[in-house]
Design a protein around this motif. Structure first.
Motif, short mmCIF file in Angstrom:
data_model
loop_
_atom_site.label_atom_id
_atom_site.label_comp_id
_atom_site.label_asym_id
_atom_site.label_seq_id
_atom_site.Cartn_x
_atom_site.Cartn_y
_atom_site.Cartn_z
N ARG A 46 18.23 -16.03 34.66
CA ARG A 46 19.39 -15.27 34.17
C ARG A 46 19.02 -13.80 33.99
NH1 ARG A 46 21.24 -19.88 29.78
NH2 ARG A 46 21.47 -21.52 31.35
N SER A 47 17.92 -13.37 34.57
CA SER A 47 17.55 -11.96 34.51
C SER A 47 18.50 -11.15 35.39
CB SER A 47 16.11 -11.77 34.98
OG SER A 47 15.25 -12.55 34.18
N HIS A 48 18.55 -9.84 35.15
CA HIS A 48 19.57 -9.01 35.81
C HIS A 48 19.31 -8.84 37.32
CE1 HIS A 48 23.01 -6.43 35.78
NE2 HIS A 48 22.35 -5.32 36.02
N VAL B 181 19.31 -10.98 39.33
CA VAL B 181 20.24 -11.91 39.98
C VAL B 181 21.53 -11.19 40.44
CG1 VAL B 181 21.63 -12.72 38.00
CG2 VAL B 181 20.99 -14.33 39.78
N ALA B 182 21.83 -10.06 39.81
CA ALA B 182 23.07 -9.36 40.13
C ALA B 182 22.93 -8.41 41.32
CB ALA B 182 23.54 -8.57 38.91
N ASN C 82 25.82 -2.95 33.80
CA ASN C 82 24.66 -3.75 33.39
C ASN C 82 25.07 -4.91 32.48
OD1 ASN C 82 21.80 -1.45 33.07
ND2 ASN C 82 23.24 -1.74 34.74
N ALA C 83 24.32 -6.01 32.61
CA ALA C 83 24.55 -7.18 31.75
C ALA C 83 24.18 -6.87 30.30
CB ALA C 83 23.71 -8.36 32.27
N PHE C 84 24.63 -7.75 29.39
CA PHE C 84 24.36 -7.54 27.95
C PHE C 84 22.86 -7.44 27.64
CE2 PHE C 84 28.47 -9.76 26.17
CZ PHE C 84 29.23 -8.82 26.84
N ILE C 85 22.04 -8.09 28.49
CA ILE C 85 20.59 -8.13 28.21
C ILE C 85 19.89 -6.80 28.47
CG2 ILE C 85 20.17 -10.61 28.50
CD1 ILE C 85 19.50 -10.10 31.42
N PHE D 66 40.04 -9.94 34.35
CA PHE D 66 39.63 -9.16 33.18
C PHE D 66 40.74 -8.29 32.59
CE2 PHE D 66 35.60 -10.08 35.29
CZ PHE D 66 34.94 -10.68 34.23
N ARG E 69 24.47 -15.48 27.38
CA ARG E 69 23.82 -14.26 27.87
C ARG E 69 23.35 -14.54 29.30
NH1 ARG E 69 21.25 -9.87 25.03
NH2 ARG E 69 22.13 -9.75 22.96
N ARG E 70 23.92 -13.84 30.25
CA ARG E 70 23.64 -14.12 31.66
C ARG E 70 23.07 -12.88 32.35
NH1 ARG E 70 24.45 -19.66 31.51
NH2 ARG E 70 24.03 -19.55 33.75
N GLY E 71 22.79 -13.02 33.65
CA GLY E 71 22.24 -11.89 34.40
C GLY E 71 23.30 -10.95 34.92
N MET E 72 24.58 -11.33 34.77
CA MET E 72 25.67 -10.51 35.32
C MET E 72 26.67 -10.18 34.22
SD MET E 72 26.65 -12.61 38.69
CE MET E 72 25.46 -12.98 39.96
N LEU E 73 27.09 -8.93 34.19
CA LEU E 73 28.05 -8.47 33.18
C LEU E 73 29.34 -9.30 33.20
CD1 LEU E 73 28.89 -6.19 31.15
CD2 LEU E 73 29.94 -5.06 33.11
N GLU E 74 29.82 -9.61 34.40
CA GLU E 74 31.10 -10.33 34.52
C GLU E 74 31.02 -11.67 33.78
OE1 GLU E 74 29.47 -8.84 36.89
OE2 GLU E 74 30.84 -7.56 38.03
N ASP F 113 28.84 -12.45 31.35
CA ASP F 113 28.72 -12.14 29.91
C ASP F 113 30.10 -12.00 29.28
OD1 ASP F 113 25.94 -11.99 29.71
OD2 ASP F 113 25.87 -9.85 30.14
N LEU F 114 30.95 -11.20 29.95
CA LEU F 114 32.27 -10.91 29.38
C LEU F 114 33.15 -12.15 29.35
CD1 LEU F 114 32.84 -7.45 31.11
CD2 LEU F 114 32.57 -7.82 28.66
N LEU F 115 33.12 -12.92 30.44
CA LEU F 115 33.96 -14.12 30.50
C LEU F 115 33.58 -15.12 29.41
CD1 LEU F 115 34.10 -14.71 34.35
CD2 LEU F 115 36.08 -14.53 32.84
N SER G 184 31.70 -14.65 26.63
CA SER G 184 31.77 -14.19 25.24
C SER G 184 33.21 -14.16 24.75
CB SER G 184 31.07 -12.85 25.05
OG SER G 184 31.69 -11.87 25.82
#
Lengths: 587, 82
Positions: free
Chosen positions: A43-45, A47-48, A214-217, A336, B15-20, B22-24, B26
């Motif tokens: 789940r590290s970034h 991956v994006a 960027n992801a939350f991490i 979204f 908590r994931r590796g992609m913002l999308e 994370d948002l979905l 949370s």
């Protein structure tokens, strides 16, 4: 206080591409390796990352690592270190083949070779025709690389500490790094990991801005740990922004939307790009469009209740075009925003994407800092690689396809150098109790009870402050005001209290520790941006619109102690070839 | 495990590796957690065990989960707006 302790040859903090590639080298060489990751490694970034990895394999068109080097030096706006860039471009080729052999499913040509696609900024023959240099695994290259490296690490018996949060580095009186204090998120128990070498590979810090991809991490944990250990951060003013992210959320709305005929509009319904780029309009370069949007908002022509964004209009293109040519955007808007872009405009604002700056290292991945004998002395036992590091191959601006390359090449280089280090220094240095105390104090600070502000409130203010004062619109007055505000915000941290003091999965405590880190890297970014009085690459100042090689072709360094700035020269001498002297950057 | 601890655990798994993602996740936890049945929670845990790229495909309709309950959960998470 007696703490549980584990000993390893090497500690790696962060389990993205850089950390895992280093870990694999080390485990394959029979070193005892610990990888600490605050989330499950895959789940590290990394991956994006969708784009791909640049390497001059010449599978599609003629290519040469030297041409790749030219493009990277030019792309960096001549702030990249040319020895590191030469190393990266040469090593790109064996690095990609190694990944292929490790099992990364690269897309293929009909003849079986690795497919390579064209990407912006890449040329043949030193600025000639477009090159095809980017190796990709469909549109999920980062995912493919991360999963392959993780599986290979499991095979090589790398020891993973999943869902452990690194608090701080441990160092002795001579400044040598001896490992880190980490926190097991599940139990809330601290653990000392003692190691002969420690590699920081914690990725970027886009979460310091309100609008980010960027992801939350991505909270700059490794960078802030380095700062607290007395190491400066380098070139932090250089942060890449994309002009059109979903306002207040950050997801990218591809430039293809404007390519298909979409245009930007302010609250008066004006197509404002006519004023900023009368010819190119909405297809002007990223920095021009980003600054135009920020200017409209600053001057009170923003949209929405807060007047904090502009609108990207696609509805005139018709449902068929939007649905057929921009399906990804339609999905993002529906999911979204609850809107259909074929009917309603999309609220957008520039979104923070990638940090060029970070922990200063040499091309072997060793962290270097000014000390008694010069600007680049090795910090014993400490390494950094990937987005958290500044080696510096991207200089003032990163090219597409060079970020995955950076993490892989320099993760590998750090792994190789650590193997050598372990041969030369096979014993652990003594770990005095006093080395652990500052990290424990940092952790204990969040046990204070009582009334106070919330982490959430201070974090939201920080992210808005950074967006307003250190985003794409940068002037002396805007940033100096930002520094004052950020110093005041930093004082507020002392008054923040947690409501939840439980031990098990206390995510509120982790978010508080992340907030500490974000404030530190935010200050590094703002101070560095205020310090550099020129425009270069991603750092664009309204009051100093030109690049100034005579005064500013140098790396900035921010020290946490006293919020001090310093600089060091750019390494303009490559390893084996002639230097590329600075020229105007025209595409 | 009490409800508060269960929510904290879930929040970290989101908590994931992609913002999308994370948002979905949370916003779904914020809006819907209190109304989830134990079966829903077990489905959510199953969903969170999938890789980020697979989740991205499901949420952005490049693919559909074969499991009917997961398909419904994905649709439910997508439908939360904030």
């Amino acid at each position: 206080m007696s703490l549980p302790k584990r000993r390893f040859d090497s500690l790696i903090i962060g389990a993205g591409g850089a950390g895992l590639n280093a870990a694999l080298r080390l485990s394959a060489a029979d070193a005892r390796v610990a990888v600490v990751s605050k989330v499950f490694p895959t789940r590290s970034h990394t991956v994006a990352a969708q784009g791909g990895v640049n390497a001059a394999l010449a599978n599609v068109l003629p290519d040469d690592w030297h041409w790749h080097m030219f493009d990277t030096v030019k792309g960096s706006d001549y702030l990249g270190d040319q020895d590191a860039i030469e190393y990266m471009c040469r090593e790109a080729i064996p690095t990609v083949y190694e990944l292929e052999h490790a099992g990364v499913p690269f897309s293929r040509l009909d003849n079986g070779r690795i497919y390579q696609r064209a990407f912006g900024g890449m040329s043949q023959n030193f600025g000639g025709d477009q090159a095809a240099r980017t190796c990709a695994a469909a549109d999920r290259t980062g995912h493919a690389i991360l999963h392959t490296l993780y599986q290979q690490n499991l095979r090589a018996r790398t020891h993973f500490f999943d869902e452990f949060f690194a608090i701080d580095l441990l160092r002795d009186e001579e400044g040598a790094i001896l490992g880190a204090l980490v926190l097991e998120i599940e139990t809330g128990a601290p653990l000392v990991i003692e190691a002969k070498t420690t590699l920081l590979a914690t990725g970027g810090y886009g979460q310091v801005f309100r609008t980010t991809t960027n992801a939350f991490i991505n909270t700059g944990d490794g960078m802030a740990m380095a700062l607290r250990a007395g190491v400066p951060l380098q070139d932090m003013e250089f942060f890449q922004f994309h002009p059109t992210g979903v306002a207040g959320k950050g997801m990218l709305i591809t430039e293809g939307a404007r390519g298909e005929g979409g245009y930007l509009m302010n609250v008066r319904g004006e197509r404002f790009m006519e004023r900023y780029a009368p010819k190119a309009l909405d297809l002007a370069s990223r920095d021009v469009v980003s600054r135009a949007i920020a200017t409209e908002v600053r001057e009170g022509r923003g949209c929405g209740e807060e007047g904090d964004h502009v609108l990207l209009k696609l509805d005139h293109l018709g449902r068929d075009v939007v649905g057929r040519r921009l399906p990804g955007i339609s999905e993002i808007c529906r999911t979204f925003l609850g809107i259909d872009p074929a009917e309603e405009p999309i609220p957008v604002f520039p979104t923070a994407h990638y940090a060029m700056g970070g922990i200063p290292t040499d091309r072997l991945g060793r962290v270097v800092a000014p000390a008694r004998h010069g600007p680049e002395e090795v910090v014993p036992g400490l390494y950094a690689a990937g987005e958290c590091a500044c080696v510096s191959v991207h200089g003032a601006n990163r090219l597409g396809g060079n970020s995955l390359l950076d993490i892989l090449v320099f993760g590998r280089a750090a792994g190789n150098d650590i193997i050598q280090f372990l041969k030369e220094k096979p014993n652990h240095r003594p770990l005095p109790d006093s080395a652990v105390e500052p990290a424990l104090a940092r952790l204990a600070r969040w046990d204070r009870k009582g009334e106070g502000e919330t982490v959430h409130a201070v974090k939201a203010d920080l992210r808005k402050l950074m967006e307003d004062h250190c985003g794409v619109f940068r002037t002396e007055a805007v940033m100096a005001e930002g520094v004052d505000k950020l110093k005041a915000l930093r004082e507020r941290i002392d008054g923040v209290r947690l409501r939840d003091h439980s031990q098990t999965f206390n995510t509120a405590r982790i978010e508080a520790l992340e907030l500490d880190n974000l404030v530190d890297v935010g200050m590094a970014t703002l101070m560095s941006a205020l310090y550099r009085q020129e425009s270069r690459g991603a750092h664009s100042r309204v009051d100093f619109p030109k690049r100034d090689d005579a005064n500013w072709m140098k790396h900035s360094l921010y020290f946490r102690e006293g919020d001090r700035m310093d600089f060091k020269p750019v390494r303009t001498k490559p390893l084996t070839v002639e230097s590329f002297p600075p020229k105007e950057r025209v595409y | 495990m009490d409800a508060a601890e269960e929510l904290r655990r879930l929040r970290w798994q989101c908590r994931r590796g992609m913002l999308e993602l994370d948002l979905l996740f949370s916003r779904f936890l914020d809006a819907c957690y209190s109304g989830l049945s134990s079966e829903d929670k077990s489905d959510l845990l199953r969903l969170l065990n999938y890789q980020d790229q697979i989740l991205q495909d499901w949420f952005f309709r490049a693919a559909v989960p074969a499991d009917v309950r997961l398909r419904e959960l994905v649709a439910r998470i997508r439908s939360v707006h904030c």
